[in-house]
Design a protein around this motif. Structure first.
Motif, PDB file in Angstrom:
ATOM      1  N   LEU A  69       0.816  -1.209   0.000  1.00 26.63           N
ATOM      2  CA  LEU A  69       0.000   0.000   0.000  1.00 26.63           C
ATOM      3  C   LEU A  69       0.855   1.266   0.000  1.00 26.63           C
ATOM      4  CD1 LEU A  69      -3.072   0.732   0.241  1.00 26.63           C
ATOM      5  CD2 LEU A  69      -2.682   0.934   2.682  1.00 26.63           C
ATOM      6  N   SER A  70       1.938   1.255   0.781  1.00 25.05           N
ATOM      7  CA  SER A  70       2.752   2.462   0.962  1.00 25.05           C
ATOM      8  C   SER A  70       3.936   2.548  -0.003  1.00 25.05           C
ATOM      9  CB  SER A  70       3.294   2.502   2.388  1.00 25.05           C
ATOM     10  OG  SER A  70       4.224   1.450   2.602  1.00 25.05           O
ATOM     11  N   ASN A  71       4.276   1.439  -0.646  1.00 28.54           N
ATOM     12  CA  ASN A  71       5.488   1.360  -1.473  1.00 28.54           C
ATOM     13  C   ASN A  71       6.736   1.675  -0.647  1.00 28.54           C
ATOM     14  OD1 ASN A  71       4.291   0.625  -3.969  1.00 28.54           O
ATOM     15  ND2 ASN A  71       3.583   2.729  -4.189  1.00 28.54           N
ATOM     16  N   TRP A  72       6.733   1.268   0.614  1.00 29.01           N
ATOM     17  CA  TRP A  72       7.855   1.476   1.530  1.00 29.01           C
ATOM     18  C   TRP A  72       8.166   0.126   2.157  1.00 29.01           C
ATOM     19  CZ3 TRP A  72      10.533   5.936   2.038  1.00 29.01           C
ATOM     20  CH2 TRP A  72      11.427   6.050   3.103  1.00 29.01           C
ATOM     21  N   PRO A  73       9.389  -0.386   2.016  1.00 27.80           N
ATOM     22  CA  PRO A  73       9.662  -1.767   2.420  1.00 27.80           C
ATOM     23  C   PRO A  73       9.931  -1.993   3.904  1.00 27.80           C
ATOM     24  CG  PRO A  73      11.619  -0.816   1.450  1.00 27.80           C
ATOM     25  CD  PRO A  73      10.524   0.226   1.333  1.00 27.80           C
ATOM     26  N   THR A  74      10.312  -0.955   4.639  1.00 23.70           N
ATOM     27  CA  THR A  74      10.769  -1.179   6.009  1.00 23.70           C
ATOM     28  C   THR A  74       9.721  -0.778   7.046  1.00 23.70           C
ATOM     29  OG1 THR A  74      11.824   0.993   6.071  1.00 23.70           O
ATOM     30  CG2 THR A  74      13.192  -0.872   5.375  1.00 23.70           C
ATOM     31  N   ILE A  75       9.919  -1.275   8.246  1.00 23.00           N
ATOM     32  CA  ILE A  75       9.075  -0.972   9.400  1.00 23.00           C
ATOM     33  C   ILE A  75       9.996  -0.342  10.441  1.00 23.00           C
ATOM     34  CG2 ILE A  75       7.608  -1.990  11.211  1.00 23.00           C
ATOM     35  CD1 ILE A  75       6.382  -2.192   8.395  1.00 23.00           C
ATOM     36  N   PRO A  76       9.592   0.695  11.122  1.00 22.06           N
ATOM     37  CA  PRO A  76       8.256   1.270  11.219  1.00 22.06           C
ATOM     38  C   PRO A  76       7.915   2.182  10.038  1.00 22.06           C
ATOM     39  CG  PRO A  76       9.759   2.498  12.602  1.00 22.06           C
ATOM     40  CD  PRO A  76      10.546   1.346  12.040  1.00 22.06           C
ATOM     41  N   GLN A  77       6.619   2.478   9.952  1.00 22.14           N
ATOM     42  CA  GLN A  77       6.125   3.450   8.982  1.00 22.14           C
ATOM     43  C   GLN A  77       5.185   4.397   9.713  1.00 22.14           C
ATOM     44  OE1 GLN A  77       4.482   1.812   5.343  1.00 22.14           O
ATOM     45  NE2 GLN A  77       6.030   0.201   5.273  1.00 22.14           N
ATOM     46  N   LEU A  78       5.475   5.693   9.608  1.00 19.28           N
ATOM     47  CA  LEU A  78       4.661   6.722  10.246  1.00 19.28           C
ATOM     48  C   LEU A  78       3.845   7.442   9.187  1.00 19.28           C
ATOM     49  CD1 LEU A  78       3.912   8.365  12.813  1.00 19.28           C
ATOM     50  CD2 LEU A  78       5.783   9.924  12.192  1.00 19.28           C
ATOM     51  N   PHE A  79       2.536   7.532   9.440  1.00 22.69           N
ATOM     52  CA  PHE A  79       1.627   8.269   8.559  1.00 22.69           C
ATOM     53  C   PHE A  79       1.041   9.437   9.333  1.00 22.69           C
ATOM     54  CE2 PHE A  79       1.850   4.126   6.698  1.00 22.69           C
ATOM     55  CZ  PHE A  79       1.639   4.294   5.340  1.00 22.69           C
ATOM     56  N   VAL A  80       0.990  10.602   8.689  1.00 20.86           N
ATOM     57  CA  VAL A  80       0.359  11.790   9.261  1.00 20.86           C
ATOM     58  C   VAL A  80      -0.602  12.331   8.216  1.00 20.86           C
ATOM     59  CG1 VAL A  80       0.707  14.118  10.172  1.00 20.86           C
ATOM     60  CG2 VAL A  80       2.368  12.312  10.702  1.00 20.86           C
ATOM     61  N   ASP A  81      -1.837  12.545   8.622  1.00 13.57           N
ATOM     62  CA  ASP A  81      -2.887  13.033   7.711  1.00 13.57           C
ATOM     63  C   ASP A  81      -2.983  12.182   6.449  1.00 13.57           C
ATOM     64  OD1 ASP A  81      -3.673  15.146   9.401  1.00 13.57           O
ATOM     65  OD2 ASP A  81      -2.077  16.422   8.621  1.00 13.57           O
ATOM     66  N   GLY A  82      -2.858  10.863   6.622  1.00 12.58           N
ATOM     67  CA  GLY A  82      -3.020   9.938   5.507  1.00 12.58           C
ATOM     68  C   GLY A  82      -1.823   9.786   4.601  1.00 12.58           C
ATOM     69  N   GLU A  83      -0.757  10.515   4.881  1.00  9.78           N
ATOM     70  CA  GLU A  83       0.440  10.475   4.033  1.00  9.78           C
ATOM     71  C   GLU A  83       1.597   9.807   4.769  1.00  9.78           C
ATOM     72  OE1 GLU A  83       0.622  11.597   0.831  1.00  9.78           O
ATOM     73  OE2 GLU A  83      -1.530  12.070   0.977  1.00  9.78           O
ATOM     74  N   LEU A  84       2.356   8.992   4.052  1.00  6.03           N
ATOM     75  CA  LEU A  84       3.538   8.364   4.636  1.00  6.03           C
ATOM     76  C   LEU A  84       4.601   9.421   4.887  1.00  6.03           C
ATOM     77  CD1 LEU A  84       5.184   5.798   5.401  1.00  6.03           C
ATOM     78  CD2 LEU A  84       5.929   5.740   3.012  1.00  6.03           C
ATOM     79  N   VAL A  85       5.043   9.516   6.132  1.00  2.78           N
ATOM     80  CA  VAL A  85       6.144  10.410   6.489  1.00  2.78           C
ATOM     81  C   VAL A  85       7.460   9.685   6.232  1.00  2.78           C
ATOM     82  CG1 VAL A  85       7.272  11.627   8.394  1.00  2.78           C
ATOM     83  CG2 VAL A  85       4.780  11.691   8.163  1.00  2.78           C
ATOM     84  N   GLY A  86       7.550   8.435   6.692  1.00  3.15           N
ATOM     85  CA  GLY A  86       8.749   7.644   6.477  1.00  3.15           C
ATOM     86  C   GLY A  86       8.989   6.691   7.624  1.00  3.15           C
ATOM     87  N   GLY A  87      10.214   6.177   7.657  1.00  3.49           N
ATOM     88  CA  GLY A  87      10.619   5.231   8.683  1.00  3.49           C
ATOM     89  C   GLY A  87      11.446   5.895   9.762  1.00  3.49           C
ATOM     90  N   ALA A  88      12.154   5.085  10.532  1.00  2.00           N
ATOM     91  CA  ALA A  88      12.877   5.563  11.716  1.00  2.00           C
ATOM     92  C   ALA A  88      13.906   6.640  11.394  1.00  2.00           C
ATOM     93  CB  ALA A  88      13.548   4.388  12.426  1.00  2.00           C
TER      94      ALA A  88
END
Length: 133
Positions: A69-88
């Motif tokens: 869904l996010s096209n981001w492979p690593t965890i954690p993933q932070l979302f703010v206002d429905g948008e992916l901010v990024g990982g650690a």
């Protein structure tokens, strides 16, 4: 189940949509299961920012669908206002520059460093922990 229905992906999308700030992580905010998740939680807690959290460990399909869904492979993933901010790494850098506080709409405290939580022996059960006030 038809090929158009994906309940796990739908639940993830709904959680992102329904929570202003949501962190998909290994473990829980009170018991992170990896250093990266602990560091990200520490940044959010240092800012006293309300957030929801989802433990991805109990079901590998959560991580798979989240990454799809996010096209981001690593965890954690932070979302703010429905948008992916990024990982650690991105969250930590944004914390240090004050951009994270700005994105979250909170005050950046003076001389604050994110506190890393210690990793637990076992992961917590699946669920969304709503830390919104």
């Amino acid at each position: 189940m038809s090929s158009d229905t994906n309940p796990i992906r739908d639940a993830i999308a709904e959680a992102i949509r329904d929570n202003k700030t949501i962190l998909f992580m290994k473990g829980t905010p009170d018991a992170p299961a990896c250093g990266f998740s602990a560091r990200t939680v520490g940044a959010l807690q240092a800012l006293d920012a309300p957030f929801a959290a989802v433990d991805i460990l109990p079901d590998p399909r959560i991580r798979q669908e989240l990454s799809a869904l996010s096209n981001w492979p690593t965890i954690p993933q932070l979302f703010v206002d429905g948008e992916l901010v990024g990982g650690a790494d991105i969250v930590t850098e944004m914390f240090e520059t004050g951009e994270l506080a700005q994105a979250l709409g909170v005050e950046q405290p003076d001389d604050v460093e994110p506190e890393a939580q210690t990793a637990p022996a076992a992961p917590a059960p699946l669920g969304i922990e709503n830390r919104l006030s």
